[in-house]
Write an enzyme that holds these catalytic residues in place. Sequence first.
Site, PDB file in Angstrom:
ATOM      1  CE1 TYR A 142      -3.255  -2.747   0.029  1.00  0.00           C
ATOM      2  CE2 TYR A 142      -3.932  -2.085   2.220  1.00  0.00           C
ATOM      3  CZ  TYR A 142      -4.099  -2.885   1.116  1.00  0.00           C
ATOM      4  OH  TYR A 142      -5.105  -3.814   1.083  1.00  0.00           O
ATOM      5  CE  LYS A 189       1.615 -18.412  -1.520  1.00  0.00           C
ATOM      6  NZ  LYS A 189       0.915 -19.696  -1.286  1.00  0.00           N
ATOM      7  CG  ASP A 221      -1.984 -20.380   0.345  1.00  0.00           C
ATOM      8  OD1 ASP A 221      -1.190 -20.122   1.275  1.00  0.00           O
ATOM      9  OD2 ASP A 221      -1.674 -21.113  -0.611  1.00  0.00           O
ATOM     10  CG  ASP A 245      -7.346  -4.474   3.536  1.00  0.00           C
ATOM     11  OD1 ASP A 245      -8.438  -4.533   4.125  1.00  0.00           O
ATOM     12  OD2 ASP A 245      -7.104  -3.655   2.638  1.00  0.00           O
ATOM     13  CG  ASP A 249     -12.572  -6.712   5.315  1.00  0.00           C
ATOM     14  OD1 ASP A 249     -12.469  -6.208   6.452  1.00  0.00           O
ATOM     15  OD2 ASP A 249     -12.674  -6.033   4.278  1.00  0.00           O
TER      16      ASP A 249
END
Length: 352
Positions: A142, A189, A221, A245, A249
């Site tokens: 970001y 990851k 994942d 992020d 959610d």
Amino acid sequence: MKLNIALLAGDGIGPEVIDQAVKVSDAVAKKFGHTITWTPALTGAAAIDAVGEPYPDATHDICMKADAVLFGAIGHPKYDNDPSAKVRPEQGLLKMRKKLGLFANVRPTFTFPSLIDKSPLKRERIEGTDLVFLRELTGGIYFGEKGRRDNGETAYDNCVYTRHEVKRLAKKGFELAMTRSKKLCCVDKANVLETSRLWRETVQTMEKEYPEVTVSYEFVDAVAMRLVQWPNSYDVLITENLFGDILTDEASVISGSMGLMPSASVGEHTSLYEPIHGSYPQATGLDIANPLATVLSAAMMFEDAFGLIDEAKAIRDVVDKSLAEGIVTEDLAEKNKAYKTSEVGDWLASHI
């Protein structure tokens, strides 16, 4: 105790849900003998419309002088639907995080006994879920260099992390784990990304400083899968900005509604407390938005920013009571009576 709180209502339903959190906070302050000074300030689309900047210097000054910040939501369709917009409400949120040094987002996920069957997941999979994500907020993709080349035909976003950024977030994770069940999961990851390998090796070097904490390392994942299989197997999870992020959610729907989960952003300066939902512009002014996530964010503020444990418990208890008695907005009411946003706030305040 005198509490100086910056009030950033923001856009959409932000002002409506913030109003209810103020009602409840004022009721708690009165009950326990505190005085709250609320200082409103502009941010998001409201600030762009007023001064052309989503996080004005005047707002930053108010936040820096406050003991805590209570925040609503930002975002507006006129910016969402305009890819060419040079200034966006969300830029204000990123700027605020950076300037206030808010590098750690604390996102709890838990269930309410009276709502457990409203979750999209089966009761037996989610009973006992009580986990906390710590998401790094000021680094990663970001904030990395981004742009276009080849006459706009190729786009790039760079993901960059320093060891210092990883270590300060991980330190908060270890410290939080020590106050809970002493389990910490580092989400990355590392089989693909170099930044993830930096995350993993940094956390590994910190394990010896917290010998009582059991640390696991899982790929993002796999965590995304397990969150909907056995979320109650997790306790404290730490991860980078983008992964956090997305995963937070995903985790938020376990409780039955995104309108129920609070959050905090902490770091170098004034801490910020906010609901995890967005500005929900379709509901603006309709008095139908669920205010409970914002009210519970105020509870986090009382406990974490001011150390007022009993006051926070009073808020959480009255929220539990409202859910058990069906004093809820339309997202939770189903076939029962749906209360207005303001009616829920009034009920909570009166029952404090």
